[in-house]
Design a protein around this motif. Structure first.
Motif, PDB file in Angstrom:
ATOM      1  N   ARG A   6     -13.362  28.092   2.179  1.00 19.01           N
ATOM      2  CA  ARG A   6     -14.046  29.239   2.737  1.00 19.01           C
ATOM      3  C   ARG A   6     -13.933  29.255   4.254  1.00 19.01           C
ATOM      4  O   ARG A   6     -13.981  28.215   4.918  1.00 19.01           O
ATOM      5  CB  ARG A   6     -15.508  29.235   2.295  1.00 19.01           C
ATOM      6  CG  ARG A   6     -15.632  29.514   0.802  1.00 19.01           C
ATOM      7  CD  ARG A   6     -17.038  29.340   0.297  1.00 19.01           C
ATOM      8  NE  ARG A   6     -17.080  29.661  -1.131  1.00 19.01           N
ATOM      9  CZ  ARG A   6     -17.921  29.113  -1.985  1.00 19.01           C
ATOM     10  NH1 ARG A   6     -18.763  28.207  -1.576  1.00 19.01           N
ATOM     11  NH2 ARG A   6     -17.910  29.469  -3.252  1.00 19.01           N
ATOM     12  N   GLY A   8     -15.881  29.996   6.647  1.00 18.84           N
ATOM     13  CA  GLY A   8     -16.970  29.525   7.488  1.00 18.84           C
ATOM     14  C   GLY A   8     -17.124  28.023   7.557  1.00 18.84           C
ATOM     15  O   GLY A   8     -17.981  27.519   8.280  1.00 18.84           O
ATOM     16  N   SER A   9     -16.317  27.290   6.814  1.00 15.04           N
ATOM     17  CA  SER A   9     -16.470  25.842   6.757  1.00 15.04           C
ATOM     18  C   SER A   9     -16.082  25.185   8.080  1.00 15.04           C
ATOM     19  O   SER A   9     -15.149  25.610   8.763  1.00 15.04           O
ATOM     20  CB  SER A   9     -15.597  25.274   5.629  1.00 15.04           C
ATOM     21  OG  SER A   9     -15.993  25.776   4.381  1.00 15.04           O
ATOM     22  N   LEU A  10     -16.797  24.120   8.423  1.00 14.05           N
ATOM     23  CA  LEU A  10     -16.469  23.316   9.587  1.00 14.05           C
ATOM     24  C   LEU A  10     -15.091  22.689   9.386  1.00 14.05           C
ATOM     25  O   LEU A  10     -14.746  22.263   8.282  1.00 14.05           O
ATOM     26  CB  LEU A  10     -17.519  22.230   9.751  1.00 14.05           C
ATOM     27  CG  LEU A  10     -17.648  21.538  11.110  1.00 14.05           C
ATOM     28  CD1 LEU A  10     -18.149  22.523  12.156  1.00 14.05           C
ATOM     29  CD2 LEU A  10     -18.629  20.371  10.999  1.00 14.05           C
ATOM     30  N   ASP A  39     -25.687  21.474   1.856  1.00 13.76           N
ATOM     31  CA  ASP A  39     -24.719  22.183   2.695  1.00 13.76           C
ATOM     32  C   ASP A  39     -25.275  22.591   4.057  1.00 13.76           C
ATOM     33  O   ASP A  39     -24.667  22.313   5.099  1.00 13.76           O
ATOM     34  CB  ASP A  39     -24.207  23.415   1.946  1.00 13.76           C
ATOM     35  CG  ASP A  39     -23.151  24.185   2.723  1.00 13.76           C
ATOM     36  OD1 ASP A  39     -22.270  23.531   3.330  1.00 13.76           O
ATOM     37  OD2 ASP A  39     -23.189  25.423   2.729  1.00 13.76           O
ATOM     38  N   SER A  40     -26.423  23.259   4.079  1.00 10.78           N
ATOM     39  CA  SER A  40     -26.929  23.804   5.337  1.00 10.78           C
ATOM     40  C   SER A  40     -27.427  22.731   6.289  1.00 10.78           C
ATOM     41  O   SER A  40     -27.631  22.993   7.479  1.00 10.78           O
ATOM     42  CB  SER A  40     -28.048  24.816   5.064  1.00 10.78           C
ATOM     43  OG  SER A  40     -29.155  24.185   4.442  1.00 10.78           O
ATOM     44  N   ASP A  43     -23.079  18.196   8.432  1.00 11.35           N
ATOM     45  CA  ASP A  43     -21.807  18.483   9.088  1.00 11.35           C
ATOM     46  C   ASP A  43     -20.650  18.130   8.157  1.00 11.35           C
ATOM     47  O   ASP A  43     -19.627  18.806   8.153  1.00 11.35           O
ATOM     48  CB  ASP A  43     -21.698  17.674  10.388  1.00 11.35           C
ATOM     49  CG  ASP A  43     -22.825  18.007  11.354  1.00 11.35           C
ATOM     50  OD1 ASP A  43     -22.855  19.145  11.847  1.00 11.35           O
ATOM     51  OD2 ASP A  43     -23.680  17.129  11.588  1.00 11.35           O
ATOM     52  N   GLU A  81     -20.665  26.210   1.778  1.00  9.21           N
ATOM     53  CA  GLU A  81     -20.325  27.347   2.628  1.00  9.21           C
ATOM     54  C   GLU A  81     -19.971  26.889   4.041  1.00  9.21           C
ATOM     55  O   GLU A  81     -19.075  27.431   4.666  1.00  9.21           O
ATOM     56  CB  GLU A  81     -21.508  28.331   2.705  1.00  9.21           C
ATOM     57  CG  GLU A  81     -21.859  29.002   1.385  1.00  9.21           C
ATOM     58  CD  GLU A  81     -20.895  30.111   1.007  1.00  9.21           C
ATOM     59  OE1 GLU A  81     -20.069  30.486   1.861  1.00  9.21           O
ATOM     60  OE2 GLU A  81     -20.973  30.583  -0.141  1.00  9.21           O
ATOM     61  N   ARG A  82     -20.699  25.891   4.539  1.00  9.84           N
ATOM     62  CA  ARG A  82     -20.592  25.515   5.945  1.00  9.84           C
ATOM     63  C   ARG A  82     -19.991  24.140   6.189  1.00  9.84           C
ATOM     64  O   ARG A  82     -19.141  23.960   7.043  1.00  9.84           O
ATOM     65  CB  ARG A  82     -21.992  25.556   6.585  1.00  9.84           C
ATOM     66  CG  ARG A  82     -22.013  25.042   8.014  1.00  9.84           C
ATOM     67  CD  ARG A  82     -23.422  24.823   8.536  1.00  9.84           C
ATOM     68  NE  ARG A  82     -23.395  24.189   9.847  1.00  9.84           N
ATOM     69  CZ  ARG A  82     -23.319  22.875  10.043  1.00  9.84           C
ATOM     70  NH1 ARG A  82     -23.279  22.050   8.991  1.00  9.84           N
ATOM     71  NH2 ARG A  82     -23.277  22.366  11.255  1.00  9.84           N
TER      72      ARG A  82
END
Length: 281
Positions: A6, A8-10, A39-40, A43, A81-82
């Motif tokens: 995705r 938005g992923s780091l 996830d939220s 890191d 997601e992140r």
């Protein structure tokens, strides 16, 4: 089958750039629900080979294979997601040489959608790390206590005390020079972790390596207190979900045996009633 990461992923470069800033938060996940929970806050989320012990009841990580790690990697990908997603390379899938490592790492990335892989070993893995990174596969290294080599190193003891510290320092320098974008330091003394963190340009992620590291990682189930019978010194349980779950299951069993569950509010009658979201048809 390939999975798309995705947008938005780091990314590994973004993760690496955080060295020396706010400490990096890392946890494991093996399932979609757990991935969504962490996830939220994280890191990095690692699909670790610890899954073999935590979810499959294996005595060590050595029984984990590609199929197992890929299955859990796919599940975790659906829940993120992140956070930066990293997947462990199982024992026996990379040690033979750079070409073997590349083929298996490429398969893991293609089939899970992870952004990077993690492998154990220091100076002896430098050539493999350089080979992978030169071909577009970001690598997290893992030195100090390396569980896949537990038989060779004689157990799960602290690594890098006394003169052995020079060997661990050389491992750290080797993997950083080879192109790893981060390195896990497991079960090493605080002074050694502090020196390595100062000496190398990539983030150090500690597990039993003191707050001197650039970040920390724990097995999420350990942090949630789901394995109270096995709790290393470096683990802090931030909840006792194992005890809570056992109590809840005991209450369920008691209510069923006493005929108190299901109660009237859990039973469907003959007359039509409004359907609430979540009700079965």
């Amino acid at each position: 089958m390939s999975v798309v990461v995705r947008a938005g992923s780091l990314t590994p470069p973004q993760f690496s750039e955080q060295k020396g800033t706010t400490p990096l938060v890392c946890l494991t996940a093996y399932t979609t629900p757990m991935a969504r929970l962490v996830d939220s806050h994280c890191d990095m989320v690692l699909v670790g080979d610890s899954v073999g012990m935590v979810l499959h009841g294996l005595p060590s990580t050595l029984g984990v294979d590609l199929e197992m790690i890929i299955m859990h990697g796919r599940a975790v990908r659906r829940g993120l997601e992140r956070a930066l997603m990293v997947v462990d390379m199982p024992f026996g899938t990379y040690e033979e040489g750079p070409q073997q490592a590349f083929c298996n790492a490429a398969r893991i990335m293609r089939e899970t959608g992870c952004a990077a892989i993690k492998l154990e070993g220091g100076k002896t893995m430098a050539e493999t790390i350089a080979f992978l990174t030169a071909r577009g596969i970001p690598v997290v290294a893992h030195i100090g206590l390396t569980p896949q080599a537990v038989h060779a190193i004689g157990g799960y003891g602290v690594q890098g005390r006394g003169e052995d510290g020079d060997s661990v320092r050389n491992d750290a320098a080797s993997v950083a020079e080879a192109g790893a974008f981060a390195v896990v330091l497991e079960k090493v003394p605080e002074p050694l972790a502090r020196r390595i963190t100062k000496d190398i340009s990539i983030p150090t992620i500690g597990i039993g390596a003191s707050p001197a590291c650039d970040g920390q990682i724990l097995v999420t189930e350990d942090a949630l207190g789901m394995f109270a019978e096995f709790r290393p010194k470096f683990v802090k349980a931030f909840a006792e979900l194992g005890t809570a779950a056992a109590d809840a299951i005991a209450s369920y069993a008691q209510e069923v045996r006493e005929g108190r569950f299901p109660a009237a509010e859990h039973v469907y009658g003959d007359r039509a009633q409004p359907v609430h979201q979540g009700d079965a048809a």
